[in-house]
Design a protein around this motif. Structure first.
Motif, PDB file in Angstrom:
ATOM      1  N   ILE A  81       0.857  -1.184   0.000  1.00  0.00           N
ATOM      2  CA  ILE A  81       0.000   0.000   0.000  1.00  0.00           C
ATOM      3  C   ILE A  81       0.891   1.231   0.000  1.00  0.00           C
ATOM      4  CG2 ILE A  81      -1.816   1.249   1.220  1.00  0.00           C
ATOM      5  CD1 ILE A  81      -2.576  -1.501   2.476  1.00  0.00           C
ATOM      6  N   GLY A  82       0.780   1.997  -1.072  1.00  0.00           N
ATOM      7  CA  GLY A  82       1.580   3.210  -1.212  1.00  0.00           C
ATOM      8  C   GLY A  82       0.809   4.432  -0.749  1.00  0.00           C
ATOM      9  N   MET A  83       1.059   5.539  -1.399  1.00  0.00           N
ATOM     10  CA  MET A  83       0.420   6.814  -1.075  1.00  0.00           C
ATOM     11  C   MET A  83      -1.089   6.730  -1.316  1.00  0.00           C
ATOM     12  SD  MET A  83       0.816  10.100  -0.476  1.00  0.00           S
ATOM     13  CE  MET A  83       1.422  11.563  -1.233  1.00  0.00           C
ATOM     14  N   THR A  84      -1.856   7.204  -0.353  1.00  0.00           N
ATOM     15  CA  THR A  84      -3.310   7.261  -0.512  1.00  0.00           C
ATOM     16  C   THR A  84      -3.796   8.651  -0.132  1.00  0.00           C
ATOM     17  OG1 THR A  84      -3.784   6.478   1.722  1.00  0.00           O
ATOM     18  CG2 THR A  84      -3.602   4.795   0.006  1.00  0.00           C
ATOM     19  N   TYR A  85      -5.042   8.912  -0.452  1.00  0.00           N
ATOM     20  CA  TYR A  85      -5.645  10.211  -0.187  1.00  0.00           C
ATOM     21  C   TYR A  85      -6.953  10.044   0.564  1.00  0.00           C
ATOM     22  CZ  TYR A  85      -2.566  11.856  -3.943  1.00  0.00           C
ATOM     23  OH  TYR A  85      -1.490  12.152  -4.722  1.00  0.00           O
ATOM     24  N   SER A  86      -7.504  11.166   0.961  1.00  0.00           N
ATOM     25  CA  SER A  86      -8.879  11.228   1.430  1.00  0.00           C
ATOM     26  C   SER A  86      -9.682  11.861   0.299  1.00  0.00           C
ATOM     27  CB  SER A  86      -8.998  12.073   2.696  1.00  0.00           C
ATOM     28  OG  SER A  86      -8.371  11.429   3.774  1.00  0.00           O
ATOM     29  N   LEU A  87     -10.779  11.215  -0.056  1.00  0.00           N
ATOM     30  CA  LEU A  87     -11.592  11.676  -1.179  1.00  0.00           C
ATOM     31  C   LEU A  87     -13.065  11.654  -0.821  1.00  0.00           C
ATOM     32  CD1 LEU A  87      -9.979   9.567  -4.048  1.00  0.00           C
ATOM     33  CD2 LEU A  87      -9.547  11.962  -3.552  1.00  0.00           C
ATOM     34  N   ASP A  88     -13.860  12.369  -1.601  1.00  0.00           N
ATOM     35  CA  ASP A  88     -15.306  12.292  -1.479  1.00  0.00           C
ATOM     36  C   ASP A  88     -15.790  11.127  -2.328  1.00  0.00           C
ATOM     37  OD1 ASP A  88     -15.456  14.507   0.202  1.00  0.00           O
ATOM     38  OD2 ASP A  88     -15.486  15.888  -1.497  1.00  0.00           O
ATOM     39  N   ILE A  89     -16.204  10.044  -1.662  1.00  0.00           N
ATOM     40  CA  ILE A  89     -16.625   8.823  -2.347  1.00  0.00           C
ATOM     41  C   ILE A  89     -17.867   8.263  -1.665  1.00  0.00           C
ATOM     42  CG2 ILE A  89     -14.291   8.182  -3.113  1.00  0.00           C
ATOM     43  CD1 ILE A  89     -14.208   6.194  -0.749  1.00  0.00           C
ATOM     44  N   VAL A  90     -18.445   7.255  -2.287  1.00  0.00           N
ATOM     45  CA  VAL A  90     -19.484   6.457  -1.646  1.00  0.00           C
ATOM     46  C   VAL A  90     -18.726   5.272  -1.038  1.00  0.00           C
ATOM     47  CG1 VAL A  90     -21.603   5.144  -1.960  1.00  0.00           C
ATOM     48  CG2 VAL A  90     -21.197   7.177  -3.354  1.00  0.00           C
ATOM     49  N   PRO A  91     -18.483   5.282   0.280  1.00  0.00           N
ATOM     50  CA  PRO A  91     -17.597   4.283   0.899  1.00  0.00           C
ATOM     51  C   PRO A  91     -17.959   2.836   0.576  1.00  0.00           C
ATOM     52  CG  PRO A  91     -18.061   6.024   2.460  1.00  0.00           C
ATOM     53  CD  PRO A  91     -18.945   6.257   1.258  1.00  0.00           C
ATOM     54  N   PHE A  92     -19.238   2.490   0.628  1.00  0.00           N
ATOM     55  CA  PHE A  92     -19.633   1.116   0.355  1.00  0.00           C
ATOM     56  C   PHE A  92     -19.207   0.695  -1.047  1.00  0.00           C
ATOM     57  CE2 PHE A  92     -22.785  -1.185  -2.154  1.00  0.00           C
ATOM     58  CZ  PHE A  92     -22.598  -2.463  -1.647  1.00  0.00           C
ATOM     59  N   GLN A  93     -19.450   1.552  -2.021  1.00  0.00           N
ATOM     60  CA  GLN A  93     -19.140   1.193  -3.403  1.00  0.00           C
ATOM     61  C   GLN A  93     -17.637   1.084  -3.614  1.00  0.00           C
ATOM     62  OE1 GLN A  93     -21.255   4.217  -5.576  1.00  0.00           O
ATOM     63  NE2 GLN A  93     -23.038   2.897  -5.837  1.00  0.00           N
ATOM     64  N   PHE A  94     -16.877   1.978  -3.006  1.00  0.00           N
ATOM     65  CA  PHE A  94     -15.432   1.921  -3.158  1.00  0.00           C
ATOM     66  C   PHE A  94     -14.870   0.675  -2.474  1.00  0.00           C
ATOM     67  CE2 PHE A  94     -11.003   3.003  -2.589  1.00  0.00           C
ATOM     68  CZ  PHE A  94     -10.696   3.541  -3.830  1.00  0.00           C
ATOM     69  N   ARG A  95     -15.409   0.352  -1.316  1.00  0.00           N
ATOM     70  CA  ARG A  95     -14.970  -0.850  -0.599  1.00  0.00           C
ATOM     71  C   ARG A  95     -15.236  -2.088  -1.446  1.00  0.00           C
ATOM     72  NH1 ARG A  95     -16.294  -4.883   2.875  1.00  0.00           N
ATOM     73  NH2 ARG A  95     -15.090  -5.054   4.777  1.00  0.00           N
ATOM     74  N   GLN A  96     -16.418  -2.155  -2.048  1.00  0.00           N
ATOM     75  CA  GLN A  96     -16.780  -3.300  -2.884  1.00  0.00           C
ATOM     76  C   GLN A  96     -15.876  -3.376  -4.115  1.00  0.00           C
ATOM     77  OE1 GLN A  96     -19.129  -5.482  -1.741  1.00  0.00           O
ATOM     78  NE2 GLN A  96     -18.249  -6.779  -3.304  1.00  0.00           N
ATOM     79  N   LEU A  97     -15.569  -2.223  -4.696  1.00  0.00           N
ATOM     80  CA  LEU A  97     -14.666  -2.171  -5.848  1.00  0.00           C
ATOM     81  C   LEU A  97     -13.295  -2.737  -5.479  1.00  0.00           C
ATOM     82  CD1 LEU A  97     -13.815  -1.132  -8.707  1.00  0.00           C
ATOM     83  CD2 LEU A  97     -13.167   0.990  -7.545  1.00  0.00           C
ATOM     84  N   LEU A  98     -12.726  -2.266  -4.379  1.00  0.00           N
ATOM     85  CA  LEU A  98     -11.416  -2.764  -3.946  1.00  0.00           C
ATOM     86  C   LEU A  98     -11.456  -4.251  -3.628  1.00  0.00           C
ATOM     87  CD1 LEU A  98      -9.860  -0.009  -1.692  1.00  0.00           C
ATOM     88  CD2 LEU A  98      -9.032  -0.849  -3.875  1.00  0.00           C
ATOM     89  N   TYR A  99     -12.507  -4.670  -2.932  1.00  0.00           N
ATOM     90  CA  TYR A  99     -12.644  -6.086  -2.587  1.00  0.00           C
ATOM     91  C   TYR A  99     -12.632  -6.937  -3.851  1.00  0.00           C
ATOM     92  CZ  TYR A  99     -14.430 -10.344  -0.446  1.00  0.00           C
ATOM     93  OH  TYR A  99     -14.569 -11.643  -0.028  1.00  0.00           O
TER      94      TYR A  99
END
Length: 132
Positions: A81-99
């Motif tokens: 895990i490299g550099m990450t940011y804080s963004l305005d996202i829909v957390p559930f959808q982003f979590r599902q995408l990463l999963y």
């Protein structure tokens, strides 16, 4: 719940392999519960409209990696895990995408090599939506 009771009360009667199987079963049940919770959250978000939330991506990445730690270990994979940011996202959808991305990376990896999954963020200039 039953698996947890067996591990707590009967672990001395189980082999190391048996304890590992029960641990995996418990983790799979936890993942299933998380999926159910996410589906419920998704159905609510669809009904109420998608709500963007300022979210630290490293938190979601860590949760997903923790959720599938057993699969990562089984494949002898490394998740960097490299550099990450804080963004305005829909957390559930982003979590599902990463999963889905990480799970598929493990699932379809070369069985003769240990997978290395690298996750990082970067910014790009230009028309971000033009390629859609």
């Amino acid at each position: 719940t039953i698996a947890s009771i067996i591990v707590e009360k009967e672990s001395h009667n189980l082999s190391e392999r048996g304890r590992d199987y029960f641990r995996r079963m418990r983790e799979a049940a936890q993942r299933m519960q998380a999926l159910i919770n996410d589906l419920l959250a998704y159905s609510r978000s669809r009904a109420a409209g998608q709500k963007f939330k300022h979210t630290d991506l490293s938190v979601i990445i860590s949760q997903v990696v923790s959720d599938i730690a057993g699969d990562i270990k089984d494949k002898n994979a490394v998740v960097e895990i490299g550099m990450t940011y804080s963004l305005d996202i829909v957390p559930f959808q982003f979590r599902q995408l990463l999963y889905n991305l990480i799970s598929n990376s493990l699932k379809f990896s070369d069985p003769h090599r240990s997978p290395v999954i690298k996750i990082s963020c970067s910014t790009a200039k230009g028309d971000h939506f033009g390629a859609l």
